[in-house]
Write a protein that holds these residues in place. Structure first.
Motif, PDB file in Angstrom:
ATOM      1  N   ASN A  64      74.348  -0.783 -51.148  1.00 60.16           N
ATOM      2  CA  ASN A  64      73.057  -1.340 -50.268  1.00 60.16           C
ATOM      3  C   ASN A  64      73.207  -1.585 -49.151  1.00 60.16           C
ATOM      4  OD1 ASN A  64      71.448  -1.158 -52.948  1.00 60.16           O
ATOM      5  ND2 ASN A  64      72.507  -3.217 -53.698  1.00 60.16           N
ATOM      6  N   VAL A  65      74.108  -1.172 -48.376  1.00 61.32           N
ATOM      7  CA  VAL A  65      74.287  -1.216 -46.839  1.00 61.32           C
ATOM      8  C   VAL A  65      73.043  -0.419 -46.068  1.00 61.32           C
ATOM      9  CG1 VAL A  65      75.605  -1.048 -44.833  1.00 61.32           C
ATOM     10  CG2 VAL A  65      76.910  -1.734 -46.777  1.00 61.32           C
ATOM     11  N   ASN A  66      72.593  -0.980 -45.378  1.00 58.07           N
ATOM     12  CA  ASN A  66      71.570  -0.565 -44.346  1.00 58.07           C
ATOM     13  C   ASN A  66      71.942   0.025 -42.978  1.00 58.07           C
ATOM     14  OD1 ASN A  66      69.979  -2.643 -46.290  1.00 58.07           O
ATOM     15  ND2 ASN A  66      68.592  -1.286 -45.873  1.00 58.07           N
ATOM     16  N   GLY A  67      73.121  -0.743 -42.494  1.00 53.92           N
ATOM     17  CA  GLY A  67      73.491  -0.344 -41.063  1.00 53.92           C
ATOM     18  C   GLY A  67      74.867  -0.806 -40.904  1.00 53.92           C
ATOM     19  N   PHE A  68      75.466  -0.068 -40.073  1.00 51.98           N
ATOM     20  CA  PHE A  68      77.110  -0.225 -39.843  1.00 51.98           C
ATOM     21  C   PHE A  68      77.273  -0.674 -38.186  1.00 51.98           C
ATOM     22  CE2 PHE A  68      76.847   3.246 -43.113  1.00 51.98           C
ATOM     23  CZ  PHE A  68      77.493   2.446 -44.243  1.00 51.98           C
ATOM     24  N   GLY A  69      77.978  -1.903 -38.157  1.00 55.73           N
ATOM     25  CA  GLY A  69      78.466  -2.141 -36.677  1.00 55.73           C
ATOM     26  C   GLY A  69      79.277  -1.072 -36.269  1.00 55.73           C
ATOM     27  N   ILE A  70      79.402  -1.158 -34.896  1.00 53.74           N
ATOM     28  CA  ILE A  70      80.198  -0.120 -34.122  1.00 53.74           C
ATOM     29  C   ILE A  70      80.717  -0.515 -33.110  1.00 53.74           C
ATOM     30  CG2 ILE A  70      80.331   2.560 -33.244  1.00 53.74           C
ATOM     31  CD1 ILE A  70      79.378   2.650 -36.109  1.00 53.74           C
ATOM     32  N   GLY A  76      71.493 -13.938 -41.166  1.00 51.82           N
ATOM     33  CA  GLY A  76      72.766 -14.702 -41.653  1.00 51.82           C
ATOM     34  C   GLY A  76      73.882 -13.783 -41.755  1.00 51.82           C
ATOM     35  N   PHE A  77      75.129 -14.529 -41.994  1.00 50.36           N
ATOM     36  CA  PHE A  77      76.313 -13.676 -41.862  1.00 50.36           C
ATOM     37  C   PHE A  77      77.482 -14.444 -42.621  1.00 50.36           C
ATOM     38  CE2 PHE A  77      76.812 -16.739 -38.026  1.00 50.36           C
ATOM     39  CZ  PHE A  77      78.136 -16.521 -38.241  1.00 50.36           C
ATOM     40  N   ALA A  78      78.475 -13.652 -42.864  1.00 49.76           N
ATOM     41  CA  ALA A  78      79.698 -13.988 -43.373  1.00 49.76           C
ATOM     42  C   ALA A  78      80.919 -12.964 -43.083  1.00 49.76           C
ATOM     43  CB  ALA A  78      79.439 -14.015 -45.084  1.00 49.76           C
ATOM     44  N   GLY A  79      82.036 -13.812 -42.957  1.00 50.03           N
ATOM     45  CA  GLY A  79      83.261 -13.040 -42.655  1.00 50.03           C
ATOM     46  C   GLY A  79      83.486 -12.065 -43.954  1.00 50.03           C
ATOM     47  N   PHE A 137      80.267  -4.477 -40.583  1.00 56.45           N
ATOM     48  CA  PHE A 137      81.034  -4.288 -39.553  1.00 56.45           C
ATOM     49  C   PHE A 137      82.286  -4.337 -39.992  1.00 56.45           C
ATOM     50  CE2 PHE A 137      82.089  -5.736 -35.322  1.00 56.45           C
ATOM     51  CZ  PHE A 137      82.643  -4.832 -34.630  1.00 56.45           C
ATOM     52  N   CYS A 138      83.037  -3.084 -39.844  1.00 56.61           N
ATOM     53  CA  CYS A 138      84.591  -2.947 -40.229  1.00 56.61           C
ATOM     54  C   CYS A 138      85.075  -2.683 -39.018  1.00 56.61           C
ATOM     55  CB  CYS A 138      84.571  -1.858 -41.448  1.00 56.61           C
ATOM     56  SG  CYS A 138      84.007  -2.417 -42.884  1.00 56.61           S
ATOM     57  N   LYS A 139      85.537  -3.726 -38.194  1.00 53.42           N
ATOM     58  CA  LYS A 139      85.869  -3.321 -36.686  1.00 53.42           C
ATOM     59  C   LYS A 139      86.947  -2.417 -36.710  1.00 53.42           C
ATOM     60  CE  LYS A 139      86.688  -5.555 -32.559  1.00 53.42           C
ATOM     61  NZ  LYS A 139      88.249  -5.294 -32.051  1.00 53.42           N
ATOM     62  N   ASP A 140      86.727  -1.306 -35.667  1.00 57.43           N
ATOM     63  CA  ASP A 140      87.893  -0.338 -35.750  1.00 57.43           C
ATOM     64  C   ASP A 140      88.223   0.381 -36.730  1.00 57.43           C
ATOM     65  OD1 ASP A 140      87.943  -1.090 -33.097  1.00 57.43           O
ATOM     66  OD2 ASP A 140      89.539  -2.585 -33.365  1.00 57.43           O
ATOM     67  N   ALA A 141      87.304   0.518 -37.836  1.00 53.72           N
ATOM     68  CA  ALA A 141      87.482   1.228 -39.222  1.00 53.72           C
ATOM     69  C   ALA A 141      86.253   1.973 -39.784  1.00 53.72           C
ATOM     70  CB  ALA A 141      88.015   0.149 -40.241  1.00 53.72           C
ATOM     71  N   GLU A 142      85.680   2.480 -38.381  1.00 53.49           N
ATOM     72  CA  GLU A 142      84.376   3.176 -38.697  1.00 53.49           C
ATOM     73  C   GLU A 142      84.533   4.356 -39.550  1.00 53.49           C
ATOM     74  OE1 GLU A 142      83.837   0.891 -34.987  1.00 53.49           O
ATOM     75  OE2 GLU A 142      85.286   2.092 -35.943  1.00 53.49           O
ATOM     76  N   TRP A 143      85.856   4.871 -39.751  1.00 51.18           N
ATOM     77  CA  TRP A 143      86.105   6.044 -40.920  1.00 51.18           C
ATOM     78  C   TRP A 143      85.701   5.481 -42.101  1.00 51.18           C
ATOM     79  CZ3 TRP A 143      89.104   4.712 -44.673  1.00 51.18           C
ATOM     80  CH2 TRP A 143      89.898   3.369 -44.371  1.00 51.18           C
ATOM     81  N   GLY A 195      66.174 -18.604 -45.789  1.00 52.84           N
ATOM     82  CA  GLY A 195      65.095 -17.907 -44.752  1.00 52.84           C
ATOM     83  C   GLY A 195      65.735 -16.900 -43.862  1.00 52.84           C
ATOM     84  N   ALA A 196      67.251 -16.512 -44.259  1.00 52.14           N
ATOM     85  CA  ALA A 196      67.638 -15.253 -43.557  1.00 52.14           C
ATOM     86  C   ALA A 196      67.165 -14.040 -43.768  1.00 52.14           C
ATOM     87  CB  ALA A 196      69.070 -15.213 -44.098  1.00 52.14           C
ATOM     88  N   GLN A 197      66.737 -13.218 -42.833  1.00 49.66           N
ATOM     89  CA  GLN A 197      65.780 -12.141 -43.083  1.00 49.66           C
ATOM     90  C   GLN A 197      66.715 -10.776 -42.811  1.00 49.66           C
ATOM     91  OE1 GLN A 197      63.472 -14.350 -40.085  1.00 49.66           O
ATOM     92  NE2 GLN A 197      61.661 -13.450 -41.011  1.00 49.66           N
ATOM     93  N   ALA A 198      68.116 -10.902 -42.467  1.00 50.08           N
ATOM     94  CA  ALA A 198      68.954  -9.728 -42.479  1.00 50.08           C
ATOM     95  C   ALA A 198      70.210 -10.483 -42.636  1.00 50.08           C
ATOM     96  CB  ALA A 198      68.752  -8.951 -41.249  1.00 50.08           C
ATOM     97  N   LEU A 199      71.335  -9.721 -42.936  1.00 53.01           N
ATOM     98  CA  LEU A 199      72.488 -10.190 -43.266  1.00 53.01           C
ATOM     99  C   LEU A 199      73.615  -9.292 -42.518  1.00 53.01           C
ATOM    100  CD1 LEU A 199      72.451 -11.189 -47.098  1.00 53.01           C
ATOM    101  CD2 LEU A 199      72.465 -12.726 -45.062  1.00 53.01           C
ATOM    102  N   GLN A 200      74.840  -9.804 -41.965  1.00 58.76           N
ATOM    103  CA  GLN A 200      75.750  -9.153 -41.637  1.00 58.76           C
ATOM    104  C   GLN A 200      77.059  -9.672 -42.034  1.00 58.76           C
ATOM    105  OE1 GLN A 200      75.758  -7.198 -37.798  1.00 58.76           O
ATOM    106  NE2 GLN A 200      77.843  -7.864 -37.167  1.00 58.76           N
ATOM    107  N   VAL A 201      78.174  -8.494 -42.486  1.00 55.69           N
ATOM    108  CA  VAL A 201      79.506  -8.874 -42.922  1.00 55.69           C
ATOM    109  C   VAL A 201      80.404  -8.525 -41.910  1.00 55.69           C
ATOM    110  CG1 VAL A 201      80.831  -8.474 -44.542  1.00 55.69           C
ATOM    111  CG2 VAL A 201      78.934  -8.739 -45.455  1.00 55.69           C
ATOM    112  N   PHE A 202      81.244  -9.528 -41.280  1.00 56.25           N
ATOM    113  CA  PHE A 202      82.116  -9.231 -40.387  1.00 56.25           C
ATOM    114  C   PHE A 202      83.439  -9.040 -40.818  1.00 56.25           C
ATOM    115  CE2 PHE A 202      78.822 -11.384 -37.962  1.00 56.25           C
ATOM    116  CZ  PHE A 202      78.962 -10.504 -36.729  1.00 56.25           C
ATOM    117  N   GLU A 203      84.120  -7.778 -41.183  1.00 56.89           N
ATOM    118  CA  GLU A 203      85.403  -7.463 -41.473  1.00 56.89           C
ATOM    119  C   GLU A 203      85.914  -7.328 -40.246  1.00 56.89           C
ATOM    120  OE1 GLU A 203      87.409  -8.723 -43.477  1.00 56.89           O
ATOM    121  OE2 GLU A 203      86.914  -7.449 -45.455  1.00 56.89           O
ATOM    122  N   SER A 204      86.316  -8.135 -39.554  1.00 52.54           N
ATOM    123  CA  SER A 204      86.883  -8.327 -38.161  1.00 52.54           C
ATOM    124  C   SER A 204      88.334  -7.672 -38.028  1.00 52.54           C
ATOM    125  CB  SER A 204      86.752  -9.685 -37.449  1.00 52.54           C
ATOM    126  OG  SER A 204      85.302 -10.168 -37.392  1.00 52.54           O
TER     127      SER A 204
END
Length: 343
Positions: free
Chosen positions: A258-264, A144-147, A243-249, A201-210
């Motif tokens: 509680n973040v488990n992973g980071f979008g790159i 599942g996801f949200a912006g 996922f903070c696009k282009d702000a991986e710093w 029923g979502a088994q993982a989540l992603q937040v898109f800070e595009s």
């Protein structure tokens, strides 16, 4: 919600820091525009008919699992649906993109924003998740996801996509109190929305800070980061990818969350990604434009990417969404190369 045991846990294992024999793989925007089967549905139904009809959203979500063979499904939806909780109409204009006929442009509009609970307003999303999880029958997990609040704020004020989001930024800087009120409302709605997705029923989540990089680092820390930390500090009971696009710093700032992973994104090297993630799982970061080359070249470049990220705690993905003109055989070459790779 289906209680069928998962047959493929690679994606969740990687997010939970467990050892895997290879990286799992999925692609942002994998459900949609590059698939001929999706284009057939597009001829029959409008975008929001597809999003708001659980059976259609389910069918579209399953297509890349059946056709391309990814290790996770992501719900076919849109980050802007949450704006409906703010009584905001969103249109999708062909060839133009998202369009908001009545954007927020004054402090009075911002302070008087009407809030409707995500629990009720977005029931079609939860129904689509439940329907899809049942249809998957344990083949792969569903995401599942949200912006992110700042990204949704950008659309809410700008009224459409933009290269600079200068209207949204100028509103933030000139009407700061009103802007922060809207950001707070969006944050609260997003937290509720994500909890409801998990309940469905979502088994993982992603937040898109595009549009994270539309703000400079200091302003990101001041305005966007507190919202994201509020979201990331919640316990959803499932893994969360930020996922903070282009702000991986910014990723070290989430260390205690509680973040488990980071979008790159592709603008960040695998080595930099590992440094910023500080031991947490990273996800990415193949440039989607490279999927327009030959399958042979894709295979070569994918292996190079995987070698550079190194073993464990890596989810192979694109640096952003798949392009609509990518041949399906090239998407398959990307996925199959990763599935044949071994640490």
């Amino acid at each position: 919600m289906s209680s069928t045991p998962l047959q493929n846990r690679l994606f969740l294992d990687a997010l939970e820091g467990k050892k895997t024999e290879r990286p799992p793989v999925w692609m942002m925007r994998q459900a949609g525009r590059y698939l001929p089967e999706y284009m057939e549905l597009r001829k029959k139904y409008t975008f929001f008919e597809r999003v708001k009809t659980p059976e259609l959203a389910c069918e579209i979500t399953l297509q890349p699992i059946d056709i391309v063979g990814t290790d996770a499904a992501i719900l076919f939806s849109d980050i802007l649906v949450i704006l409906e909780c703010l009584s905001t109409e969103v249109e999708l204009k062909p060839g133009f993109g998202p369009y908001i006929p009545d954007p927020i442009r004054t402090a009075e509009q911002a302070m008087n924003v009407k809030v409707r609970p995500a629990t009720d307003e977005l029931k079609y999303v939860y129904d689509a998740i439940s329907t899809t999880r049942k249809a998957l029958n344990g083949r792969v997990p569903i995401i599942g996801f949200a912006g992110g609040p700042w990204t949704n704020f950008c659309y809410l004020v700008e009224g459409q996509g933009s290269k600079t989001f200068s209207t949204a930024k100028s509103f933030l800087f000139s009407e700061t109190k009103a802007a922060q009120h809207v950001l707070k409302v969006l944050t609260e709605q997003t937290i509720e929305y994500l909890h409801q997705q998990v309940a469905a029923g979502a088994q993982a989540l992603q937040v898109f800070e595009s549009w994270a990089a539309a703000l400079g680092p200091d302003d990101f820390k001041k305005y966007a980061l507190p919202c994201l930390l509020d979201i990331a500090n919640e316990d959803y009971g499932v893994p969360l990818i930020m996922f903070c696009k282009d702000a991986e710093w910014s990723y070290p700032l989430f260390k205690e969350s509680n973040v488990n992973g980071f979008g790159i994104g592709w603008g960040c090297t695998p080595e930099q990604a590992r440094f910023h993630a500080d031991g947490k799982t990273v996800q990415g970061n193949f440039d989607p434009s490279k999927l327009l080359s030959t399958p042979e070249q894709i295979e070569k470049e994918v292996i190079e990417m995987l070698d550079r990220f190194g073993p464990q705690n890596h989810i192979a993905n694109l640096g952003h969404g798949i392009l609509p003109n990518v041949p399906v055989e090239n998407a398959k070459a990307f996925v199959n190369t990763i599935k044949n790779y071994r640490y």
